[in-house]
Design a protein around this motif. Structure first.
Motif, short mmCIF file in Angstrom:
data_model
loop_
_atom_site.label_atom_id
_atom_site.label_comp_id
_atom_site.label_asym_id
_atom_site.label_seq_id
_atom_site.Cartn_x
_atom_site.Cartn_y
_atom_site.Cartn_z
N ASP A 55 50.21 39.68 34.52
CA ASP A 55 48.97 39.92 33.78
C ASP A 55 48.74 41.42 33.58
O ASP A 55 48.32 41.85 32.51
N ASP A 56 49.06 42.22 34.60
CA ASP A 56 48.88 43.67 34.48
C ASP A 56 49.71 44.25 33.34
O ASP A 56 49.24 45.11 32.58
N PHE A 73 40.26 44.90 22.54
CA PHE A 73 40.75 43.57 22.86
C PHE A 73 39.90 42.90 23.91
O PHE A 73 38.99 43.51 24.48
N GLY A 74 40.16 41.62 24.10
CA GLY A 74 39.39 40.82 25.05
C GLY A 74 40.26 39.71 25.61
O GLY A 74 41.48 39.69 25.39
N LEU A 75 39.63 38.81 26.36
CA LEU A 75 40.37 37.78 27.10
C LEU A 75 39.71 36.41 26.97
O LEU A 75 38.49 36.32 26.88
N ASP A 76 40.54 35.37 27.02
CA ASP A 76 40.05 34.07 27.49
C ASP A 76 40.76 33.80 28.80
O ASP A 76 41.96 33.49 28.81
N GLU A 128 36.00 47.63 32.66
CA GLU A 128 35.86 49.09 32.69
C GLU A 128 37.15 49.78 32.24
O GLU A 128 37.13 50.67 31.39
N GLU A 129 38.25 49.37 32.84
CA GLU A 129 39.53 50.07 32.63
C GLU A 129 39.98 49.98 31.17
O GLU A 129 40.48 50.95 30.62
#
Ligand code: PGA
Ligand code: ZN
Length: 399
Positions: free
Chosen positions: A203-204, A227-230, A265-266
């Motif tokens: 994932d990293d 970008f974003g996540l599900d 944050e990152e």
């Protein structure tokens, strides 16, 4: 008046059978709708039945209440008749797949009778110039691909795009950029169910790749792409472990909240869907309190397009946006009700495809009609581009 409804079994993008409905009206109107299908389905979703069974049950129970009885243009009447014919809360009798296919087909027939585009018929006559921003699934794993990331979807978000057209092409460019980056690193990758790359990376590493890819394309096109996540947290959560099972170990709820907050944050994430389990309103509220002013915390399996689950979320300040999947609840009226409740309470709406899709384009019209902030319908692949290209046509006044 609806004069005939024809139901048939057709293929979805995974090669499974799904329900297609045709609605015909007295004045010669015609509309067609097809049900999508999830893989990482929520526990509280309306129920999909095997296609043949859903078709048989709907023919027996729903058609007599619709044919010769209801006007296709009266969406509430159509959807109330579907509810009455079914008689359960979760459409377990006629199947949410039959219900949503008929609901969408009736809407299309209603628009056809009026000679209006579907988005206008669905309420978008007075919409402004704000189009929904497409979230493009670029890299992923979870239930959508084996041996890939734990997080289900890494989503490109072209928030600075001046038009839908440019946003759609930006997402496709990010998808191509990630392909090239993976090739450069010698990492082979097939695609998951929604067309996202499904490499065997941590994932990293996926976070790093996404950050670099959106920056490269943003420099190229000259507008902001983030970008974003599900996370699809419910799929990672294990009751017995009382935590979230990743390849490198189990995270407790507190650790999961820290992990997501730190990634927000990152990487300046603009969107995080289902960060936690679908039963954990409290955890969602805590995460929203921590990062909700800088990112959207969106409930998919948490809310399942259901007004009563959304109401619970609103009361607890769990999340600040809702994913809208018409087949999670069974009718377009219910989906619109969820969007309205969300809007009244300052929650953003994200209209969404399913991992199993068809060439149906209803959700593109629904997103425009309701002024949804985002639409999540992939980046590439025919069943995804069907919706994306329809958005481009809507923007061009060509539907
Ligand atoms: P599904 O996944 O369609 O397989 O449920 C999509 C999502 O979780 O958003
Ligand atoms: Zn989801």
């Amino acid at each position: 008046l609806i004069t005939d409804i024809r139901l048939r079994r057709v293929l979805d993008s995974r090669g499974n059978a799904t329900v297609e409905a045709d609605v015909l009206t007295e004045s010669g109107g015609f509309g067609r709708g097809k049900a999508p299908s999830g893989a990482s389905t929520g526990e509280y979703e309306a129920l999909e039945l095997p296609a043949q069974e859903a078709i048989a049950n709907a023919r027996e129970d729903a058609l007599p209440r619709l044919v010769g009885e209801v006007h296709a243009g009266n969406q509430r009447d159509v959807d109330n008749a579907l509810r009455a014919a079914d008689g359960t809360d979760d459409f377990s009798s006629i199947g949410a797949n039959s219900a949503v296919a008929i609901s969408m087909a009736a809407a299309a027939a209603g628009a056809d009778v009026l000679g209006a585009p579907l988005y206008q018929h669905l309420g978008g006559t007075f919409r402004g110039n704000e189009f929904p921003t497409p979230l493009g699934n670029i890299v992923g794993g979870g239930e959508h691909a084996a041996d890939a990331t734990n997080i289900q979807e890494f989503l490109s978000a072209p928030i600075g795009a001046p038009s839908v057209e440019e946003a759609v092409f930006a997402n496709a460019a990010v998808h191509q950029e990630v392909h090239d980056m993976l090739a450069d690193r010698g990492i082979p990758a097939g695609k998951g169910d929604e067309g996202a790359w499904a490499p065997s990376v941590s994932d990293d590493e996926a976070f790093e790749i996404m950050a670099e890819a959106v920056e490269t394309v943003a420099d190229d096109v000259g507008f902001a792409i983030q970008f974003g996540l599900d996370v699809a947290g419910a799929e990672l959560y294990d009751d017995e472990e009382d935590g979230y099972v990743f390849d490198d170990g189990v995270k407790s709820t507190d650790e999961m909240i820290d992990y997501i907050a730190q990634k927000v944050e990152e990487y300046d994430l603009v969107y995080v869907e289902d960060p936690l389990d679908e039963n954990d309103y409290e955890g969602h509220a805590e995460l929203t309190e921590r990062v909700g002013d800088q990112t959207l915390i969106c409930g998919d399996d948490l809310f399942v397009t259901n007004v009563s689950r959304l109401q619970t979320g609103i009361q607890q300040d769990a999340g600040n946006s809702i994913l809208i999947k018409p087949n999670q609840i069974g009718t377009l009226s219910d989906a619109v009700d969820a969007i309205e409740l969300a809007t009244e309470n300052g929650y953003a709406s994200v209209v969404s495809h399913r991992s199993g899709e068809t060439e149906d384009t209803t959700i593109a019209h629904l997103a425009v009609a309701t002024g949804a902030e985002f639409i999540k319908t992939g980046a590439v692949g025919g069943e995804r581009t069907a919706k994306l290209n329809e958005l481009i046509r809507i923007e061009d006044n060509a539907v």
